[in-house]
Scaffold this motif. Sequence first.
Motif, mmCIF file in Angstrom:
data_model
loop_
_atom_site.group_PDB
_atom_site.id
_atom_site.type_symbol
_atom_site.label_atom_id
_atom_site.label_comp_id
_atom_site.label_asym_id
_atom_site.label_seq_id
_atom_site.Cartn_x
_atom_site.Cartn_y
_atom_site.Cartn_z
ATOM 1 N N GLU A 97 31.712 41.188 44.628
ATOM 2 C CA GLU A 97 30.800 42.041 45.379
ATOM 3 C C GLU A 97 31.455 43.365 45.754
ATOM 4 O OE1 GLU A 97 29.418 39.831 48.695
ATOM 5 O OE2 GLU A 97 28.263 38.407 47.496
ATOM 6 N N ILE A 98 32.725 43.330 46.133
ATOM 7 C CA ILE A 98 33.453 44.542 46.493
ATOM 8 C C ILE A 98 34.794 44.537 45.784
ATOM 9 C CG2 ILE A 98 32.332 44.854 48.740
ATOM 10 C CD1 ILE A 98 34.740 43.554 50.046
ATOM 11 N N GLY A 99 35.345 45.719 45.595
ATOM 12 C CA GLY A 99 36.620 45.807 44.904
ATOM 13 C C GLY A 99 36.456 45.522 43.419
ATOM 14 N N THR A 100 37.549 45.165 42.766
ATOM 15 C CA THR A 100 37.550 44.878 41.335
ATOM 16 C C THR A 100 38.349 43.604 41.072
ATOM 17 O OG1 THR A 100 39.529 46.250 41.032
ATOM 18 C CG2 THR A 100 37.369 47.322 40.702
ATOM 19 N N VAL A 101 38.123 43.001 39.923
ATOM 20 C CA VAL A 101 38.914 41.847 39.503
ATOM 21 C C VAL A 101 40.206 42.368 38.878
ATOM 22 C CG1 VAL A 101 39.015 39.838 38.004
ATOM 23 C CG2 VAL A 101 36.860 40.442 39.124
ATOM 24 N N LYS A 102 41.328 41.989 39.442
ATOM 25 C CA LYS A 102 42.600 42.551 38.975
ATOM 26 C C LYS A 102 43.405 41.610 38.085
ATOM 27 C CE LYS A 102 45.566 41.248 42.908
ATOM 28 N NZ LYS A 102 46.486 41.756 43.937
ATOM 29 N N SER A 103 43.122 40.298 38.140
ATOM 30 C CA SER A 103 43.920 39.405 37.311
ATOM 31 C C SER A 103 43.162 38.106 37.022
ATOM 32 C CB SER A 103 45.261 39.063 37.991
ATOM 33 O OG SER A 103 45.055 38.327 39.184
ATOM 34 N N TYR A 104 43.558 37.475 35.915
ATOM 35 C CA TYR A 104 42.996 36.194 35.499
ATOM 36 C C TYR A 104 44.149 35.222 35.244
ATOM 37 C CZ TYR A 104 38.634 38.753 34.636
ATOM 38 O OH TYR A 104 37.504 39.514 34.773
ATOM 39 N N ALA A 105 43.890 33.949 35.459
ATOM 40 C CA ALA A 105 44.902 32.928 35.185
ATOM 41 C C ALA A 105 44.213 31.655 34.706
ATOM 42 C CB ALA A 105 45.740 32.644 36.438
ATOM 43 N N TRP A 106 44.606 31.194 33.536
ATOM 44 C CA TRP A 106 44.062 29.955 32.972
ATOM 45 C C TRP A 106 45.052 28.809 33.179
ATOM 46 C CZ3 TRP A 106 39.415 28.652 31.015
ATOM 47 C CH2 TRP A 106 38.538 29.676 30.622
ATOM 48 N N ASP A 107 44.521 27.656 33.544
ATOM 49 C CA ASP A 107 45.271 26.407 33.537
ATOM 50 C C ASP A 107 44.457 25.443 32.675
ATOM 51 O OD1 ASP A 107 46.422 23.941 33.947
ATOM 52 O OD2 ASP A 107 46.725 24.209 36.093
ATOM 53 N N PHE A 108 44.983 25.112 31.496
ATOM 54 C CA PHE A 108 44.192 24.359 30.528
ATOM 55 C C PHE A 108 44.209 22.851 30.761
ATOM 56 C CE2 PHE A 108 45.321 28.334 28.348
ATOM 57 C CZ PHE A 108 44.046 28.793 28.067
ATOM 58 N N GLY A 109 44.931 22.399 31.767
ATOM 59 C CA GLY A 109 44.901 20.990 32.127
ATOM 60 C C GLY A 109 45.911 20.128 31.413
ATOM 61 N N ASP A 110 46.593 20.679 30.417
ATOM 62 C CA ASP A 110 47.610 19.913 29.694
ATOM 63 C C ASP A 110 48.990 20.545 29.846
ATOM 64 O OD1 ASP A 110 47.215 22.219 28.230
ATOM 65 O OD2 ASP A 110 47.231 21.236 26.266
ATOM 66 N N GLY A 111 49.131 21.406 30.836
ATOM 67 C CA GLY A 111 50.387 22.118 31.041
ATOM 68 C C GLY A 111 50.370 23.525 30.496
ATOM 69 N N GLY A 112 49.400 23.841 29.654
ATOM 70 C CA GLY A 112 49.298 25.177 29.084
ATOM 71 C C GLY A 112 48.675 26.158 30.049
ATOM 72 N N LYS A 113 49.150 27.392 30.035
ATOM 73 C CA LYS A 113 48.650 28.421 30.939
ATOM 74 C C LYS A 113 48.538 29.754 30.206
ATOM 75 C CE LYS A 113 50.750 26.198 35.006
ATOM 76 N NZ LYS A 113 49.482 25.647 35.502
ATOM 77 N N SER A 114 47.741 30.657 30.759
ATOM 78 C CA SER A 114 47.578 31.987 30.181
ATOM 79 C C SER A 114 47.111 32.937 31.266
ATOM 80 C CB SER A 114 46.564 31.963 29.033
ATOM 81 O OG SER A 114 46.290 33.278 28.568
ATOM 82 N N THR A 115 47.500 34.204 31.136
ATOM 83 C CA THR A 115 47.040 35.231 32.078
ATOM 84 C C THR A 115 46.044 36.182 31.421
ATOM 85 O OG1 THR A 115 48.970 36.616 31.536
ATOM 86 C CG2 THR A 115 49.161 35.155 33.445
#
Length: 293
Positions: free
Chosen positions: A121-139
Amino acid sequence: MNRIFTFTIACALALGTSGCATMNNTFGPVGGPIVCGLIGGALGAPIGAIASNWRNGNDHRNDQKAGYAIGAGAGAVVGATLCALSGEEAERHPPTVRATCTPSSGAPPLTVDCRCVATTEIGTVKSYAWDFGDGGKSTEQNSKHTYTKAGSYNAKCTATDSYDVAGSGSAAVSVAAAGTTKKTIVLRGINFDFDKATIKPEFEGVLDAGIEALKENPGVRVQVAGYTDSVGTDAYNQGLSERRANAVLGYLSTHGVDASRLSAVGNGESNPVADNATADGRAQNRRVELNIQ
């Protein structure tokens, strides 16, 4: 008294004219107060000097310097404080996050294409982070991931806005060992008109063939899954997909398939089988599938 008078005038004018509190929306909770302080100082310095001259009735240089310094300092403090207080008082809702992974099921190694859409609603989205549930991650906002082991996973995307407020969404991914993947029967030809959940008479033949197959396998349980195209809101499409699934379930149960073997679920616009950018693709996505359980 001269300095007190100058300080009061500078603060009052900075308070009434700077409008710095709105900078929070643009520069965030850290940058906003800094920008507001600079604006307040820039406004306060000349006002302090003018007030000093007016108070003394002359252009004494030392008084002007003192007025500049006091006015600048007062304006900076007031501007930064106003901005910080405004940011604290604003109601901050976490970003709304929608996560999808395609395909949502299969045998390992299963490579899925995961997408994350976040709005704030206000500001901006500055970052994303994935947790795939098997230990894998991504930004990355949109990311590919490969599941190497069988299991049921919850791929979760967390989006953080410029106020450091986080929201998350998730998508279920089912990875079954080779030979145990549940069979899905796509009722080719059983598609629906736009915004409709009515089975057309010309499609009953396809359903009747499915009924005969189910009668030949009485021990099989079936999940009827409804889908929509991408037109419309997520909430509306969810309800429409449920109505389509229930329409097919009703047809099956009234034509000889025991209702205890059937369940219905709506999947909205997830897992499209064709491109929603074309009319033909959208028509294919307005479908029902039978998932053998």
